[in-house]
Structures are given as structure tokens and as C-alpha cells.
Motif scaffolding. Structure first.
Motif, PDB file in Angstrom:
ATOM      1  N   LYS A 231       0.828  -1.206   0.000  1.00  0.00           N
ATOM      2  CA  LYS A 231       0.000   0.000   0.000  1.00  0.00           C
ATOM      3  C   LYS A 231       0.868   1.263   0.000  1.00  0.00           C
ATOM      4  CE  LYS A 231      -3.530   2.293   2.818  1.00  0.00           C
ATOM      5  NZ  LYS A 231      -4.381   2.143   4.008  1.00  0.00           N
TER       6      LYS A 231
ATOM      7  N   LEU B  72      -6.811  -1.243  -1.872  1.00  0.00           N
ATOM      8  CA  LEU B  72      -5.815  -1.161  -0.805  1.00  0.00           C
ATOM      9  C   LEU B  72      -6.157  -0.061   0.189  1.00  0.00           C
ATOM     10  CD1 LEU B  72      -2.492  -1.566  -2.792  1.00  0.00           C
ATOM     11  CD2 LEU B  72      -3.272  -3.067  -0.960  1.00  0.00           C
ATOM     12  N   ASN B  73      -6.627   1.061  -0.310  1.00  0.00           N
ATOM     13  CA  ASN B  73      -6.901   2.205   0.561  1.00  0.00           C
ATOM     14  C   ASN B  73      -8.211   2.090   1.324  1.00  0.00           C
ATOM     15  OD1 ASN B  73      -4.517   3.807   0.289  1.00  0.00           O
ATOM     16  ND2 ASN B  73      -5.137   4.157  -1.819  1.00  0.00           N
TER      17      ASN B  73
ATOM     18  N   ASN C  82       1.010   3.903  -3.155  1.00  0.00           N
ATOM     19  CA  ASN C  82       0.500   5.256  -2.923  1.00  0.00           C
ATOM     20  C   ASN C  82       1.558   6.337  -3.133  1.00  0.00           C
ATOM     21  OD1 ASN C  82      -2.195   4.670  -2.445  1.00  0.00           O
ATOM     22  ND2 ASN C  82      -1.862   4.342  -0.262  1.00  0.00           N
TER      23      ASN C  82
ATOM     24  N   ARG D 194      -5.320   0.082  -6.231  1.00  0.00           N
ATOM     25  CA  ARG D 194      -4.980   1.115  -5.253  1.00  0.00           C
ATOM     26  C   ARG D 194      -6.217   1.507  -4.431  1.00  0.00           C
ATOM     27  NH1 ARG D 194      -2.129   4.978  -8.237  1.00  0.00           N
ATOM     28  NH2 ARG D 194      -0.175   4.024  -7.633  1.00  0.00           N
TER      29      ARG D 194
END
Length: 154
Positions: free
Chosen positions: A38, A113-114, A42, A110
Motif C-alpha cells: 500500500k 488497498l486504501n 501510494n 490502489r
């Protein structure tokens, strides 16, 4: 095989892979591999890559040689999200020690993951358990090398 290797780790030095070309990113505050994934995604632009392979330290590969590894990658070349094996625990999911993503999935990966904290085992486990369904909801193709349904488990 032509891959750029980036190792996200808590280790400051490796003694056993000095002959491999790789970049090391030390994340001393990481407690779990998903946090490293992550954090890396990011803070880095990966849009120029065609694929992303996330492998944690519980996997030693290639255990069947480079040619068999190439054959596996070629077999799954048109699959958006795949791994080595899946599990029926809690709900069907692809196990996270080896996850392969096509660039078609990068933006959504992404986002997924967030959705999770990913700083501890519990949040990482929830991410792992939900990833397959999340990817399928976006119409990404998925697969595994070894499907638990083919193992005749009782």
C-alpha cells in the motif's frame, strides 16, 4: 525474465542475493507486507508497467525453475488478477503471498488497498478475503494456478 525487481523490506541489508539486480526500499515502520504494498503504490507511479507481482517472504520461487515460471506467466498473460492458489476459508479468495495484477487493474487495486488500514494482520486478512470479489465486481478476469476445487479435499 525482464522484470524490474523492487524489494520493500524492513531489512537494511541482504547477504544472499547480491547477484540479482534489484532496488531496495526499507520501510522500518512496517509490521506487515500489505502495508508495504500500500505504501509503495501510494507513493510511486506504476502506470508505465504492464504488470505488478506482489510476493511476500513466505514464497520462495521459482521452485520449479525459470522455464516453468515463464510458462505459468505466459499461461496467465491475459488474466487481470491471479495468484498461485486460492482458499475457501471464510469465502473463496486468492491467497496473498503471491498476487499478480495487469496494468488494467492498477487504479482499482490502489482503491481497494486504501479501503483497509493494512497495518495489522486482521485488516490485511480482510483485504485478502475480499480482494477476489472486489476484482470480479469490476469485471476483471481472475485465476489461480492451483484451484482448491481441483484438489478433492474432504
Amino acid at each position: 525474465m525482464g522484470y524490474k525487481v523492487i524489494i520493500c523490506t524492513t531489512c537494511y541489508k541482504f547477504n544472499n542475493i547480491n547477484n540479482l539486480p534489484y532496488e531496495t526500499i526499507v520501510m522500518s515502520n512496517a509490521k506487515i507486507d500489505t502495508f508495504m504494498i500500500k505504501t509503495y503504490l501510494n507513493s510511486n507511479n506504476i502506470s508505465d508497467y504492464s504488470h505488478l507481482l506482489c510476493v511476500n517472504d513466505s514464497i520462495l520461487f521459482p521452485i520449479h525453475g525459470i522455464n516453468n515460471m515463464k510458462d505459468t506467466f505466459n499461461k496467465f498473460n491475459n488474466i487481470d488478477f491471479w495468484g498461485i492458489w486460492n482458499s475457501p476459508e471464510e469465502k473463496e479468495h486468492i491467497m496473498s503471498p503471491f498476487l499478480h495484477f495487469s496494468n488494467k487493474t492498477f487504479t482499482y487495486f490502489r482503491v481497494i488497498l486504501n479501503k483497509y488500514l493494512l497495518t495489522d494482520f486482521t485488516s490485511a486478512q480482510q483485504w485478502e478475503i475480499n480482494m477476489l470479489q472486489e476484482m470480479k465486481l469490476q469485471d476483471f478476469s481472475t485465476g489461480v494456478v492451483v484451484d482448491y476445487k481441483t484438489l478433492n479435499l474432504k
